[in-house]
Design a protein around this motif. Structure first.
Motif, PDB file in Angstrom:
ATOM      1  N   GLY A 309       1.111  -0.693   0.309  1.00 54.93           N
ATOM      2  CA  GLY A 309       0.120  -0.191  -0.060  1.00 54.93           C
ATOM      3  C   GLY A 309       0.794   1.372  -0.215  1.00 54.93           C
ATOM      4  O   GLY A 309       2.227   1.646  -0.585  1.00 54.93           O
ATOM      5  N   ILE A 310       0.515   2.083   0.958  1.00 57.88           N
ATOM      6  CA  ILE A 310       1.483   3.540   0.791  1.00 57.88           C
ATOM      7  C   ILE A 310       2.694   3.103   1.496  1.00 57.88           C
ATOM      8  O   ILE A 310       3.836   4.009   0.789  1.00 57.88           O
ATOM      9  N   ASN A 312       4.569   0.833   0.242  1.00 55.38           N
ATOM     10  CA  ASN A 312       5.834   1.285  -1.341  1.00 55.38           C
ATOM     11  C   ASN A 312       6.652   2.355  -1.090  1.00 55.38           C
ATOM     12  O   ASN A 312       7.325   2.192  -0.951  1.00 55.38           O
ATOM     13  N   ARG A 313       5.580   3.399  -1.534  1.00 55.38           N
ATOM     14  CA  ARG A 313       6.704   4.529  -1.179  1.00 55.38           C
ATOM     15  C   ARG A 313       7.203   5.379  -0.151  1.00 55.38           C
ATOM     16  O   ARG A 313       8.527   5.724  -0.491  1.00 55.38           O
ATOM     17  N   VAL A 314       6.798   5.047   0.896  1.00 50.38           N
ATOM     18  CA  VAL A 314       7.444   5.181   2.347  1.00 50.38           C
ATOM     19  C   VAL A 314       9.168   3.518   2.229  1.00 50.38           C
ATOM     20  O   VAL A 314       9.924   5.169   3.139  1.00 50.38           O
ATOM     21  N   PHE A 315       9.229   3.020   2.005  1.00 53.58           N
ATOM     22  CA  PHE A 315      10.414   2.144   2.023  1.00 53.58           C
ATOM     23  C   PHE A 315      10.600   2.233   0.229  1.00 53.58           C
ATOM     24  O   PHE A 315      11.155   1.221   0.305  1.00 53.58           O
ATOM     25  N   HIS A 316      10.475   3.030  -0.293  1.00 50.71           N
ATOM     26  CA  HIS A 316      11.087   2.992  -1.681  1.00 50.71           C
ATOM     27  C   HIS A 316      11.098   2.317  -3.017  1.00 50.71           C
ATOM     28  O   HIS A 316      12.123   1.688  -3.780  1.00 50.71           O
ATOM     29  N   ASN A 317      10.094   1.931  -2.808  1.00 52.57           N
ATOM     30  CA  ASN A 317       9.633   0.372  -3.406  1.00 52.57           C
ATOM     31  C   ASN A 317      10.143  -0.622  -3.882  1.00 52.57           C
ATOM     32  O   ASN A 317      10.452  -1.418  -4.620  1.00 52.57           O
ATOM     33  N   ILE A 318      11.051  -1.004  -2.308  1.00 50.77           N
ATOM     34  CA  ILE A 318      11.717  -1.838  -2.272  1.00 50.77           C
ATOM     35  C   ILE A 318      10.769  -3.337  -2.101  1.00 50.77           C
ATOM     36  O   ILE A 318      10.921  -4.162  -2.445  1.00 50.77           O
ATOM     37  N   THR A 319       9.591  -3.134  -1.927  1.00 51.71           N
ATOM     38  CA  THR A 319       8.672  -3.933  -1.339  1.00 51.71           C
ATOM     39  C   THR A 319       8.436  -4.695  -2.801  1.00 51.71           C
ATOM     40  O   THR A 319       7.875  -5.924  -3.489  1.00 51.71           O
ATOM     41  N   PHE A 353       3.721 -12.027  -8.652  1.00 52.86           N
ATOM     42  CA  PHE A 353       3.578 -10.668  -7.725  1.00 52.86           C
ATOM     43  C   PHE A 353       1.866 -10.936  -6.804  1.00 52.86           C
ATOM     44  O   PHE A 353       1.363 -11.804  -7.364  1.00 52.86           O
ATOM     45  N   ASP A 354       2.156 -10.839  -5.590  1.00 53.38           N
ATOM     46  CA  ASP A 354       1.271 -11.317  -4.850  1.00 53.38           C
ATOM     47  C   ASP A 354       0.575  -9.845  -4.299  1.00 53.38           C
ATOM     48  O   ASP A 354       1.110  -9.000  -3.027  1.00 53.38           O
ATOM     49  N   PRO A 355      -1.113  -9.600  -4.348  1.00 48.05           N
ATOM     50  CA  PRO A 355      -1.106  -8.769  -3.958  1.00 48.05           C
ATOM     51  C   PRO A 355      -1.657  -8.896  -2.351  1.00 48.05           C
ATOM     52  O   PRO A 355      -2.484  -7.913  -2.268  1.00 48.05           O
ATOM     53  N   THR A 356      -1.586 -10.482  -2.018  1.00 47.19           N
ATOM     54  CA  THR A 356      -2.614 -10.316  -0.586  1.00 47.19           C
ATOM     55  C   THR A 356      -2.348  -9.534   0.204  1.00 47.19           C
ATOM     56  O   THR A 356      -0.869  -8.786   0.248  1.00 47.19           O
ATOM     57  N   PRO A 357      -2.834  -8.886   1.531  1.00 48.08           N
ATOM     58  CA  PRO A 357      -2.559  -7.726   2.220  1.00 48.08           C
ATOM     59  C   PRO A 357      -0.722  -8.569   3.279  1.00 48.08           C
ATOM     60  O   PRO A 357      -1.505  -9.600   2.978  1.00 48.08           O
ATOM     61  N   VAL A 358      -0.913  -7.508   3.865  1.00 55.34           N
ATOM     62  CA  VAL A 358       0.673  -8.341   4.513  1.00 55.34           C
ATOM     63  C   VAL A 358       0.305  -9.343   4.799  1.00 55.34           C
ATOM     64  O   VAL A 358       0.914 -10.689   5.588  1.00 55.34           O
ATOM     65  N   ALA A 359      -0.789  -9.000   6.009  1.00 56.15           N
ATOM     66  CA  ALA A 359      -0.208  -9.509   7.643  1.00 56.15           C
ATOM     67  C   ALA A 359      -1.235 -11.344   7.575  1.00 56.15           C
ATOM     68  O   ALA A 359      -1.120 -12.031   7.981  1.00 56.15           O
TER      69      ALA A 359
END
Length: 387
Positions: A309-310, A312-319, A353-359
């Motif tokens: 989610g948001i 991704n940008r905070v982590f500089h898209n390493i995710t 790519f997996d969009p499953t929520p992280v938790a």
């Protein structure tokens, strides 16, 4: 259908059946055959400017993150103490979470330096990386060299450096009792997120086996060669210097002051590092290989992009650009999104790519990805959880 979609209907049905049995939703495994494209062909699909490193642009991200870190520090030192007591109890967790997330972004920039993706100047990259990682109690050069070997051996059961899965016969006797019940699984996740990073640095937990004790702080340990030892000493000096500064702050302001301001956000940084890495390399769809099947390209493709989610940008898209990062680790993070879009048509089903929520993904992977074993083909290993 992408280039990796060349499987029989029977094989596809088997893959989907595995997914339904394991977690309820169909999981199509990544192709494990040698891909019908080369690294050079992938690179040609990426606009050339994506490989250009800019000192000014890279430093702009450092300044951006450190300004936010400073603003949050002001919030903790000045604003929170002025709030009513009831509001302070609510404000501290907000500070810890926000500071931990932004500081994770700082960690990612230092990670860029370790890959020589920050600038065209290796010395500048190492200075910036050493300062930023030491501030977060990370031995920069020690991590840089072990992480480089991870990138050189991703997906290898013998030589990969991080989150190396074990074969079923190597699992301890108590494994089913830990992973096959919700309480044990939750305890495992909590321990992994709180202690996983310091245990990896100090004891090489979850890393590859070495013939003797391996520690990231030991210049003479088996992880490093003679040419690297002097820089491991420098990493240790950086961490010890920051630890001494924290000691002086504790002496001046109190132990719990340091815990509130620094230690709790650092715990959140460490948790994110472990979780991000774990989810990048752990998924029912991802293969692992022994030496009879492994090659660099297939190993590099055996990683998973995720959606935070948001963050991704905070982590500089390493995710959400980790596949591209494994293919071209010297590419700056600010070009990785464009590069990912460019390479997806070439990779086809080899792109994961997996969009499953992280938790939800964390709980699923902790439940399903217990050990690896070969199925129809020797040398290619898949996650399983059946005992």
């Amino acid at each position: 259908m992408g280039a990796g979609g060349r499987m029989t209907e029977k094989e596809r049905e088997k893959q989907e059946l595995v997914g339904r049995t394991a977690g309820g939703a169909a999981v199509q495994r990544a192709p494990a055959d040698k891909p019908p494209f080369t690294l050079g062909q992938i690179k040609k699909a990426i606009p050339p400017h994506c490989f250009e490193r800019s000192v000014i642009k890279s430093f702009s991200y450092v300044v951006h993150d450190l300004v936010i870190v400073s603003a949050l520090l002001y919030f903790a030192l000045v604003i929170i103490p002025a709030l009513p007591t009831a509001l302070q109890f609510a404000a501290w967790p907000l500070y810890w979470i926000a500071q931990g997330c932004v500081s994770t972004g700082v960690w990612v920039i230092a990670h860029e330096c370790g890959h020589h993706a920050f600038s065209d100047y290796q010395l500048l990259d190492d200075i910036v990386g050493l300062v930023l990682h030491s501030w977060l109690l990370v031995p920069y050069f020690s991590w840089k060299y072990s992480h480089r070997r991870h990138h050189s051996n991703t997906g290898s059961l013998e030589r990969d450096e991080v989150f190396v899965p074990k074969k079923k016969e190597a699992m301890p006797w108590y494994t089913p009792y830990v992973y096959n019940n919700p309480v044990g699984r939750l305890v495992h996740i909590v321990v992994q997120l709180t202690l996983g990073w310091p245990l990896y640095l100090s004891m090489n937990a979850s890393g590859r086996p070495y013939p003797r004790f391996a520690c990231h702080f030991d210049p003479y340990g088996p992880i490093y060669n003679d040419r690297e030892r002097a820089q491991i000493f420098i990493s240790d000096v950086g961490v010890v210097s920051v630890a001494f500064a924290l000691y002086k702050l504790a002496a001046a302001f109190g132990f719990w002051w340091v815990v509130r301001i620094y230690a709790v956000p650092l715990l959140i940084v460490n948790a994110w590092l472990v979780l991000i890495t774990y989810l990048q390399h752990t998924h029912p769809a991802l293969p692992h290989y022994d030496s009879s099947e492994w090659d660099w390209l297939r190993g590099a493709l055996a990683t998973m992009d995720r959606d935070y989610g948001i963050l991704n940008r905070v982590f500089h898209n390493i995710t959400d650009t980790h596949v591209a990062h494994h293919l071209f680790s010297t590419m700056p993070h600010y070009h990785a999104m464009e590069a990912t879009k460019a390479i997806r048509p070439i990779l086809g089903d080899y792109y994961q790519f997996d969009p499953t929520p992280v938790a939800k993904a964390t709980w699923r992977e902790a439940k399903e990805c217990i050990y690896v074993e070969p199925e129809d083909r020797k040398g290619v290993f898949w996650y399983n959880n059946k005992f």
